[in-house]
Design an enzyme around this catalytic site. Structure first.
Site, PDB file in Angstrom:
ATOM      1  N   HIS A 178      48.048  55.557  28.332  1.00 35.09           N
ATOM      2  CA  HIS A 178      48.140  54.138  28.699  1.00 35.09           C
ATOM      3  C   HIS A 178      48.399  54.084  30.207  1.00 35.09           C
ATOM      4  O   HIS A 178      48.996  55.007  30.774  1.00 35.09           O
ATOM      5  CB  HIS A 178      49.296  53.439  27.967  1.00 35.09           C
ATOM      6  CG  HIS A 178      49.156  53.425  26.480  1.00 35.09           C
ATOM      7  ND1 HIS A 178      50.181  53.719  25.628  1.00 35.09           N
ATOM      8  CD2 HIS A 178      48.089  53.142  25.694  1.00 35.09           C
ATOM      9  CE1 HIS A 178      49.761  53.626  24.373  1.00 35.09           C
ATOM     10  NE2 HIS A 178      48.503  53.280  24.393  1.00 35.09           N
ATOM     11  N   ARG A 198      48.752  52.829  14.093  1.00 37.78           N
ATOM     12  CA  ARG A 198      49.297  51.695  14.837  1.00 37.78           C
ATOM     13  C   ARG A 198      48.600  50.372  14.540  1.00 37.78           C
ATOM     14  O   ARG A 198      49.142  49.310  14.859  1.00 37.78           O
ATOM     15  CB  ARG A 198      49.278  51.989  16.346  1.00 37.78           C
ATOM     16  CG  ARG A 198      50.077  53.233  16.727  1.00 37.78           C
ATOM     17  CD  ARG A 198      50.623  53.206  18.115  1.00 37.78           C
ATOM     18  NE  ARG A 198      51.565  52.112  18.339  1.00 37.78           N
ATOM     19  CZ  ARG A 198      52.141  51.840  19.499  1.00 37.78           C
ATOM     20  NH1 ARG A 198      51.858  52.580  20.559  1.00 37.78           N
ATOM     21  NH2 ARG A 198      52.979  50.842  19.628  1.00 37.78           N
ATOM     22  N   GLU A 234      45.369  47.880  23.753  1.00 39.35           N
ATOM     23  CA  GLU A 234      46.681  48.521  23.627  1.00 39.35           C
ATOM     24  C   GLU A 234      47.786  47.777  24.372  1.00 39.35           C
ATOM     25  O   GLU A 234      48.800  48.340  24.765  1.00 39.35           O
ATOM     26  CB  GLU A 234      46.560  49.986  24.073  1.00 39.35           C
ATOM     27  CG  GLU A 234      45.687  50.776  23.088  1.00 39.35           C
ATOM     28  CD  GLU A 234      45.198  52.123  23.590  1.00 39.35           C
ATOM     29  OE1 GLU A 234      45.130  52.329  24.811  1.00 39.35           O
ATOM     30  OE2 GLU A 234      44.880  52.962  22.748  1.00 39.35           O
ATOM     31  N   CYS A 292      57.815  51.878  27.947  1.00 40.34           N
ATOM     32  CA  CYS A 292      57.020  51.738  26.710  1.00 40.34           C
ATOM     33  C   CYS A 292      57.782  50.935  25.671  1.00 40.34           C
ATOM     34  O   CYS A 292      57.185  50.298  24.810  1.00 40.34           O
ATOM     35  CB  CYS A 292      56.734  53.090  26.071  1.00 40.34           C
ATOM     36  SG  CYS A 292      55.827  54.235  27.088  1.00 40.34           S
TER      37      CYS A 292
HETATM   38  O1  SUG Z   1      50.618  55.200  21.058  1.00 39.48           O
HETATM   39  N1  SUG Z   1      53.093  57.594  20.347  1.00 39.48           N
HETATM   40  C1  SUG Z   1      52.702  56.378  21.002  1.00 39.48           C
HETATM   41  C2  SUG Z   1      53.402  56.269  22.335  1.00 39.48           C
HETATM   42  C3  SUG Z   1      53.222  54.917  22.947  1.00 39.48           C
HETATM   43  C4  SUG Z   1      53.767  54.842  24.321  1.00 39.48           C
HETATM   44  N2  SUG Z   1      53.581  53.567  24.871  1.00 39.48           N
HETATM   45  C5  SUG Z   1      53.256  53.295  26.147  1.00 39.48           C
HETATM   46  N3  SUG Z   1      52.803  54.170  26.974  1.00 39.48           N
HETATM   47  N4  SUG Z   1      53.352  52.051  26.512  1.00 39.48           N
HETATM   48  C6  SUG Z   1      51.178  56.297  21.161  1.00 39.48           C
HETATM   49  O2  SUG Z   1      50.561  57.357  21.389  1.00 39.48           O
HETATM   50  C7  SUG Z   1      53.243  59.079  18.430  1.00 39.48           C
HETATM   51  C8  SUG Z   1      53.513  58.927  16.945  1.00 39.48           C
HETATM   52  C9  SUG Z   1      53.611  60.224  16.229  1.00 39.48           C
HETATM   53  O3  SUG Z   1      52.997  61.212  16.654  1.00 39.48           O
HETATM   54  O4  SUG Z   1      54.317  60.274  15.193  1.00 39.48           O
HETATM   55  C10 SUG Z   1      52.819  57.785  19.053  1.00 39.48           C
HETATM   56  O5  SUG Z   1      52.256  56.946  18.382  1.00 39.48           O
END
Ligand code: SUG
Length: 449
Positions: free
Chosen positions: A254, A142, A178, A376
């Site tokens: 989060h 990310r 984040e 999200c």
């Molecule tokens: O950062 N999932 C994200 C989900 C983000 C959710 N956002 C909020 N709660 N605001 C994370 O963990 C999974 C990607 C993968 O496994 O391919 C992922 O990045």
């Protein structure tokens, strides 16, 4: 009840990309870990996200979107030492480091609640709205999003007087940030007088995290403090709260998985914050000093909704919005439909908060399987009517644009994607072309008046 014209909440969603897949990359994210390498459907994922945006548009909540950045990120793979022919890069990366390849293709940018943190002009010392891009530096897959979203936000707000986009905090472990997913804002129903609750994972000031009691590296307190400063928020508008270890260990990666806010409403789970009483009291006092009344605080107890069920249903990730009629509508993940505990929490909320007009269930199966619910997928920004008019029309969802996007998604997005597809050059090239097409559509800069 009538809403004021002064501040208007816009929602900015990330359009889900053609390479959406389950890489198992989300650290401490139960859904992502348990769906690792199962087949995904980029087409259904993007259509589900689009459907949620259409719902908001139909309710009269201005809905904007960001196009998917280009995947795979070739420059990133090259910087990691993968050189030579592109087909060979993909093959070698898949053989030796499949999770790196997965990261280079990640569609995690879709969760724009993590893209930035916002200080609204009604609250900041210079009366300007500040948008601070998040560095997302705790995640390999990310951290690349920061520069991509920075340039998209800069473009989106380029003609908007009184809004400034700021580069992310320097990307390193002690400053892991984040975004808005870890910040809640309480205000009056006109959007004025914001009080910000910054929620961090570790109180280690970033330097002693090896001693931290937390299993997973979450947002640091230092990052939250520096964000509040970068957003030019006065101290008396900010409260800082530490997430409980119990919540983090249970999959609350989060804050928006365990509490939520909208206007003067805060809904939180008993297990959300360390020193719960101090946090809530401070928040109430600061709010009361500005508004002369207390905010509406709803505490959900463990025995009403066990922590594990809060995480499994993602109830707190519901998106609360104010439609045209000035009521509150709550868009819940469809998982909430099958939970008796969530259903009785909803009955309680309806009884205690007459302003809630309805709960809608939004199907987001593809995003949810990676740990991303309705809230999200969006970043909220409060703007004035003039600022709204200055935003580019090509980035705003309306019926025509939605049809255009639907037809690109149906035509270009794969119906199914398995991990092996990521090593195919034709797949990589097609995904790149699709992202470029969507970006071009998005990039015209006419204002939306
Ligand atoms: O950062 N999932 C994200 C989900 C983000 C959710 N956002 C909020 N709660 N605001 C994370 O963990 C999974 C990607 C993968 O496994 O391919 C992922 O990045």
């Amino acid at each position: 009840m009538k809403t004021s014209n002064r501040w208007i909440e816009i929602n900015i969603d990330g359009l889900i990309g053609p390479t959406h897949h389950y890489g198992g990359l989300g650290v401490g994210n139960i859904a992502s870990e348990s769906n690792r390498h199962t087949p995904s459907s980029p087409r259904s994922a993007a259509l589900e996200g689009l459907h949620k945006m259409e719902l908001l548009d139909a309710l009269g909540v201005p809905q904007f979107f960001l196009p998917p950045p280009i995947r795979p990120v070739w420059s990133w793979l090259e910087s990691l030492g993968f050189d030579g022919e592109r087909s060979s890069i993909l093959r070698r990366c898949m053989e030796n480091h499949p999770s790196v390849l997965s990261a280079a293709y990640s569609s995690a940018f879709m969760w724009t609640a993590n893209a930035a943190t916002v200080g609204v002009g009604s609250d900041t010392v210079d009366r300007c709205t500040h948008i601070k891009v998040a560095n997302l530096s705790a995640n390999l897959h990310r951290s690349v999003e920061a520069s991509e979203r920075r340039s998209q936000f800069s473009r989106l707000f380029a003609s908007v007087h009184g809004c400034q986009v700021h580069p992310e905090l320097f990307g390193c472990y002690p400053l892991r940030d984040e975004g808005a997913a870890n910040v809640m804002r309480l205000s009056s129903d006109t959007g004025d007088g914001g009080i910000y609750l910054f929620v961090y994972g570790s109180d280690d000031h970033g330097f002693h995290s090896w001693q931290s009691r937390k299993r997973f590296p979450r947002q640091s307190k230092l990052a939250s403090q520096l964000l509040s400063q970068s957003l030019k928020l006065p101290n008396n508008r900010c409260v800082f709260a530490e997430q409980t270890s119990a919540a983090i260990d249970a999959g609350v990666f989060h804050n928006d998985v365990i509490s939520t806010s909208h206007e003067n409403l805060l809904i939180y789970h008993e297990d959300a914050f360390e020193q719960e009483e101090r946090v809530i009291e401070q928040l109430q006092n600061q709010f009361e000093r500005i508004h002369s009344v207390k905010p509406l605080v709803i505490r959900i107890a463990r025995n009403e909704l066990p922590l594990s069920e809060a995480v499994a249903t993602y109830f707190f990730n519901s998106q609360i919005v104010t439609p045209r009629d000035g009521t509150w509508r709550i868009l819940c993940p469809s998982t909430c439909q099958n939970s008796l505990s969530v259903q009785s929490v909803m009955t309680r909320l309806k009884k205690e908060i007459p302003r809630i007009s309805d709960f809608d269930y939004v199907p987001l199966h593809q995003s949810m399987a990676n740990g991303g619910g309705p809230a999200c997928l969006r970043l909220r920004v409060l703007v004035t009517p003039d600022q709204l008019r200055a935003l580019p029309e090509s980035a705003r969802l309306n019926r025509d644009r939605s049809e255009q996007l639907r037809s690109i998604i149906n035509r270009e997005y794969p119906e199914q994607l398995v991990l092996e597809d990521l090593s195919r050059l034709d797949f990589a090239e097609h995904a790149t072309e699709t992202a470029i097409k969507l970006q071009k559509n998005w990039e015209s800069t006419k204002a939306s008046a």
